[in-house]
Motif scaffolding. Structure first.
Motif, PDB file in Angstrom:
ATOM      1  N   ALA A  84       5.829  22.286  27.026  1.00 27.57           N
ATOM      2  CA  ALA A  84       6.400  21.831  25.763  1.00 27.57           C
ATOM      3  C   ALA A  84       7.905  22.036  25.783  1.00 27.57           C
ATOM      4  O   ALA A  84       8.387  23.080  26.215  1.00 27.57           O
ATOM      5  CB  ALA A  84       5.798  22.599  24.592  1.00 27.57           C
ATOM      6  N   ALA A  87       7.854  22.978  19.900  1.00 26.97           N
ATOM      7  CA  ALA A  87       6.606  22.898  19.141  1.00 26.97           C
ATOM      8  C   ALA A  87       6.914  23.163  17.671  1.00 26.97           C
ATOM      9  O   ALA A  87       7.750  24.010  17.347  1.00 26.97           O
ATOM     10  CB  ALA A  87       5.590  23.902  19.658  1.00 26.97           C
ATOM     11  N   GLY A  91       1.804  22.853  15.033  1.00 25.44           N
ATOM     12  CA  GLY A  91       1.182  22.699  16.334  1.00 25.44           C
ATOM     13  C   GLY A  91       1.553  21.429  17.071  1.00 25.44           C
ATOM     14  O   GLY A  91       1.161  21.246  18.216  1.00 25.44           O
ATOM     15  N   ASP A  92       2.293  20.506  16.430  1.00 25.10           N
ATOM     16  CA  ASP A  92       2.744  19.317  17.147  1.00 25.10           C
ATOM     17  C   ASP A  92       3.628  19.743  18.302  1.00 25.10           C
ATOM     18  O   ASP A  92       4.425  20.678  18.185  1.00 25.10           O
ATOM     19  CB  ASP A  92       3.529  18.385  16.218  1.00 25.10           C
ATOM     20  N   ARG A  93       3.491  19.045  19.437  1.00 24.46           N
ATOM     21  CA  ARG A  93       4.194  19.419  20.655  1.00 24.46           C
ATOM     22  C   ARG A  93       5.078  18.272  21.108  1.00 24.46           C
ATOM     23  O   ARG A  93       4.675  17.116  21.075  1.00 24.46           O
ATOM     24  CB  ARG A  93       3.153  19.738  21.738  1.00 24.46           C
ATOM     25  N   GLY A  95       6.935  16.932  24.435  1.00 27.31           N
ATOM     26  CA  GLY A  95       6.994  17.134  25.891  1.00 27.31           C
ATOM     27  C   GLY A  95       7.286  15.831  26.593  1.00 27.31           C
ATOM     28  O   GLY A  95       7.528  14.808  25.971  1.00 27.31           O
ATOM     29  N   ASP A 102      -2.383  16.238  24.543  1.00 29.51           N
ATOM     30  CA  ASP A 102      -2.539  16.232  23.079  1.00 29.51           C
ATOM     31  C   ASP A 102      -3.893  15.710  22.633  1.00 29.51           C
ATOM     32  O   ASP A 102      -4.580  15.028  23.291  1.00 29.51           O
ATOM     33  CB  ASP A 102      -1.415  15.399  22.453  1.00 29.51           C
TER      34      ASP A 102
END
Length: 102
Positions: A84, A87, A91-93, A95, A102
């Motif tokens: 990541a 973040a 919890g959204d990542r 990358g 995901d």
């Protein structure tokens, strides 16, 4: 208490660009992803392919798709370390790549 039947397997990524390389910490049983052109993902252990690692479609080292296994084939307990850049609290990542984790 953990027993040999209850110890989770660990999975990680092979790094690109500035991502942290977890291979020095990896045990022989750790698994790593392989991506397919159709968007699927399979997993392998380092050393599973006699031909070794090659650069995959995103420039990530991996083994041939047919030499890898589905995640379910590795057992029910897998803890994944995912890359990541950042973040969010929810919890959204953020990358690189196509959102495979995901």
């Amino acid at each position: 208490a953990w027993t040999s039947e209850r110890v989770p397997r660990f999975g990680a990524y092979l790094p690109i660009r500035s991502e942290l390389d977890l291979r020095p910490a990896a045990e022989p049983e750790w698994i790593f992803p392989v991506t397919s052109p159709s968007g699927g993902m399979r997993w392998f252990r380092l050393g599973d392919s006699p031909g070794g690692l090659v650069l995959g479609r995103y420039g990530i080292p991996e083994i041939p798709w047919d030499d890898a296994k589905d995640l379910a084939d590795w057992g029910e307990r897998v803890i994944l370390f995912v890359p990541a850049l950042a973040a969010a609290v929810n919890g959204d990542r953020l990358g690189y790549g196509g959102g495979f984790f995901d």
